[in-house]
Enzyme design. Structure first.
Site, PDB file in Angstrom:
ATOM      1  N   CYS A  84     -26.787  -3.646  -7.571  1.00 60.43           N
ATOM      2  CA  CYS A  84     -28.043  -3.853  -6.844  1.00 60.43           C
ATOM      3  C   CYS A  84     -27.800  -4.273  -5.400  1.00 60.43           C
ATOM      4  O   CYS A  84     -28.174  -5.374  -4.998  1.00 60.43           O
ATOM      5  CB  CYS A  84     -28.865  -4.895  -7.566  1.00 60.43           C
ATOM      6  N   ARG A 141       0.803  -1.225   0.000  1.00 56.65           N
ATOM      7  CA  ARG A 141       0.000   0.000   0.000  1.00 56.65           C
ATOM      8  C   ARG A 141       0.839   1.280   0.000  1.00 56.65           C
ATOM      9  O   ARG A 141       0.525   2.237  -0.698  1.00 56.65           O
ATOM     10  CB  ARG A 141      -0.888  -0.017   1.257  1.00 56.65           C
TER      11      ARG A 141
HETATM   12  N1  LLP Z   1       3.075  -9.231   3.130  1.00 51.07           N
HETATM   13  C1  LLP Z   1       2.070 -10.066   3.446  1.00 51.07           C
HETATM   14  C2  LLP Z   1       2.384 -11.420   3.897  1.00 51.07           C
HETATM   15  C3  LLP Z   1       0.739  -9.616   3.363  1.00 51.07           C
HETATM   16  O1  LLP Z   1      -0.259 -10.436   3.700  1.00 51.07           O
HETATM   17  C4  LLP Z   1       0.469  -8.293   2.929  1.00 51.07           C
HETATM   18  C5  LLP Z   1      -0.905  -7.813   2.814  1.00 51.07           C
HETATM   19  C6  LLP Z   1       1.562  -7.463   2.579  1.00 51.07           C
HETATM   20  C7  LLP Z   1       2.852  -7.976   2.698  1.00 51.07           C
HETATM   21  C8  LLP Z   1       1.376  -6.067   2.095  1.00 51.07           C
HETATM   22  O2  LLP Z   1       0.796  -5.268   3.063  1.00 51.07           O
HETATM   23  P1  LLP Z   1       0.700  -3.676   2.861  1.00 51.07           P
HETATM   24  O3  LLP Z   1       2.096  -3.117   2.850  1.00 51.07           O
HETATM   25  O4  LLP Z   1       0.006  -3.415   1.584  1.00 51.07           O
HETATM   26  O5  LLP Z   1      -0.084  -3.229   4.036  1.00 51.07           O
HETATM   27  N2  LLP Z   1      -7.324  -5.568   1.086  1.00 51.07           N
HETATM   28  C9  LLP Z   1      -6.945  -4.852   2.284  1.00 51.07           C
HETATM   29  C10 LLP Z   1      -5.492  -5.094   2.640  1.00 51.07           C
HETATM   30  C11 LLP Z   1      -5.132  -6.563   2.781  1.00 51.07           C
HETATM   31  C12 LLP Z   1      -3.668  -6.778   3.070  1.00 51.07           C
HETATM   32  C13 LLP Z   1      -3.311  -8.202   2.895  1.00 51.07           C
HETATM   33  N3  LLP Z   1      -1.924  -8.511   3.107  1.00 51.07           N
HETATM   34  C14 LLP Z   1      -7.244  -3.384   2.091  1.00 51.07           C
HETATM   35  O6  LLP Z   1      -7.780  -3.007   1.045  1.00 51.07           O
HETATM   36  O7  LLP Z   1      -7.012  -2.586   2.981  1.00 51.07           O
END
Ligand code: LLP
Length: 418
Positions: free
Chosen positions: A342, A276
């Site tokens: 919907c 992110r």
């Molecule tokens: N590494 C692992 C093992 C992960 O499960 C994740 C994210 C990341 C790295 C990356 O995390 P980040 O830096 O993006 O926070 N769909 C949700 C977020 C789900 C995150 C899943 N795992 C949302 O839209 O907020």
């Protein structure tokens, strides 16, 4: 910091008016800024330059192969969670030696594929998975490089759906059991222990949960070393948050500073899995207003993007800033910005103060680069949006808008219905 800015009354992505792209490509569309993507990656990666490290961009956040290529050219590795993500990464030119593979449900065929590609490391999430990886590797005459993903039982203070490092979450191996699992792993014929991994959650806006987790992992690595098990790679996952609304997450340099000072005395290569923080604010979802509906109770602005395009507001009640693409000087109103699907849960924003938009006007749903397109679906048989990458004063379609034919291509009608 991102490159979506107003010039005069028009919203631009870098040097291209968003309106022009929407007119040429149609809506809804995902728009990414190359300058923002590259700057975010470089700032994050550069923050760790004092220590040996590999920044493995988390593919699930935004998986388009053009974007993966862009990061690969900057030296990135990737964090993947499926055979499909490995395929994408290789297609984009990411070297297998820079791929780490996490996930609680790796299938045999995916494990075989990863071994044949000779990826850097499996981040193993259960005792049974460890055994299967060893068997598959032995059958292929290979040794699988593995880390065990430790669940450090730390509260990341984020949305419960995206918290992963608590005992009640499905992820990783509980720290109390991990010492025995490592000892077992070290004796398995198809396994070479190379690392340790942990990831505590996502959209984390404080440094302290990361530091707490790292302290536990560090103590654990010392216990391993006492048993003669050496750790070459310390993977601390991703999770650093971004500003959607009023959050004030630590800057990558602050995060890196805290991590690096905690690493003192450890002799391993750090692996980071940011998603992110790299792509979130580098992307926007652009949609056009179809209709407006006003009543005493509520104002609705119906746009041509929906929860199938961006599910975060519906799924997590997530906030995404909504910007008009043209500033018209219309008075402000409070409205729900909703899609055509919907379901009452199909909204992009609720009770939002926004200029009174008219039919045909464009909006940009900001901070949609992470978990936007990658979580999109065909629900309500809506073709998925186009994706566009802007670079300076030019833009490229990096994924065409799906067609109705695309949506039914894999379906068939059995003979008895013909
Ligand atoms: N590494 C692992 C093992 C992960 O499960 C994740 C994210 C990341 C790295 C990356 O995390 P980040 O830096 O993006 O926070 N769909 C949700 C977020 C789900 C995150 C899943 N795992 C949302 O839209 O907020």
């Amino acid at each position: 910091m991102h490159d979506f800015v107003y010039k005069g009354k028009s919203l631009y992505c870098e040097d291209v008016p968003v309106e022009r792209i929407a007119a040429e490509v149609g809506t809804p569309l995902y728009l990414y800024s190359r300058a923002t993507l590259e700057r975010h990656f470089s700032v994050f990666d550069g923050a760790f330059s004092a220590v040996p490290h590999l920044t493995c961009y988390s593919v699930k956040a935004c998986s388009n192969i053009a974007i993966l290529r862009l990061f690969a050219r900057l030296g990135a590795g990737v964090d993947v969670v499926s055979g499909g993500e490995i395929f994408r990464a290789l297609k984009a030119g990411v070297p297998p030696a820079k791929i780490v593979y996490s996930g609680v449900g790796k299938k045999r065929a995916e494990i075989e594929y990863a071994l044949q590609c000779d990826i850097l490391q499996f981040n193993v999430e259960s005792a049974q998975e460890l055994e299967l990886i060893s068997q598959v590797a032995e059958a292929l005459g290979k040794k699988a490089r593995i880390a065990l993903r430790i669940n450090p039982d730390v509260d990341p203070k984020t949305h419960p759906y995206i918290s992963t490092g608590l005992k009640k979450n499905k992820f990783g191996i509980k720290i109390e059991a991990a010492l025995d699992e490592y000892t077992k792993a070290a004796g398995l014929p198809g396994i070479q222990v190379t690392g340790i991994a942990c990831h505590i959650g996502s959209q984390i806006t404080e440094v302290s949960p990361f530091v707490d987790a790292l302290k536990r992992v560090k103590a654990f690595v010392q216990a391993l070393s006492a048993r003669g098990i050496a750790i070459a790679y310390l993977d601390i996952g991703g999770g650093l948050g971004i500003t959607y609304n009023e959050e004030t997450p630590p800057h990558p340099s602050e995060y890196a500073g805290a991590v690096i000072s905690e690493l003192q005395g450890m002799n391993c290569t750090l692996i980071l899995e940011p998603g992110r923080v790299i792509v979130g604010n580098a992307g926007a979802l652009v949609a056009r207003v179809l209709y407006t509906k006003k009543s005493d109770a509520k104002n609705f602005i119906v746009v041509d993007a929906a929860m199938n395009d961006l599910v975060r507001p519906s799924l997590y009640d997530a906030f995404h800033e909504i910007r008009p693409v043209q500033i018209t000087g219309a008075p402000g109103i409070a409205a729900d910005i909703v899609g055509p699907i919907c379901e009452s849960g199909d909204f992009l924003a609720r009770s939002r103060q926004i200029p009174d938009l008219a039919r045909g006007e464009l909006i940009a749903v900001m901070s949609a680069g992470a978990y936007g397109f990658s979580m999109s679906s065909n629900y309500n048989s809506r073709p998925r949006a186009a994706e566009v990458l802007v670079s300076g004063d030019s833009f490229s379609v990096i994924r065409q808008r799906e067609t109705c034919e695309d949506m039914v291509r894999l379906e068939s009608i059995p003979d008895y219905l013909t």
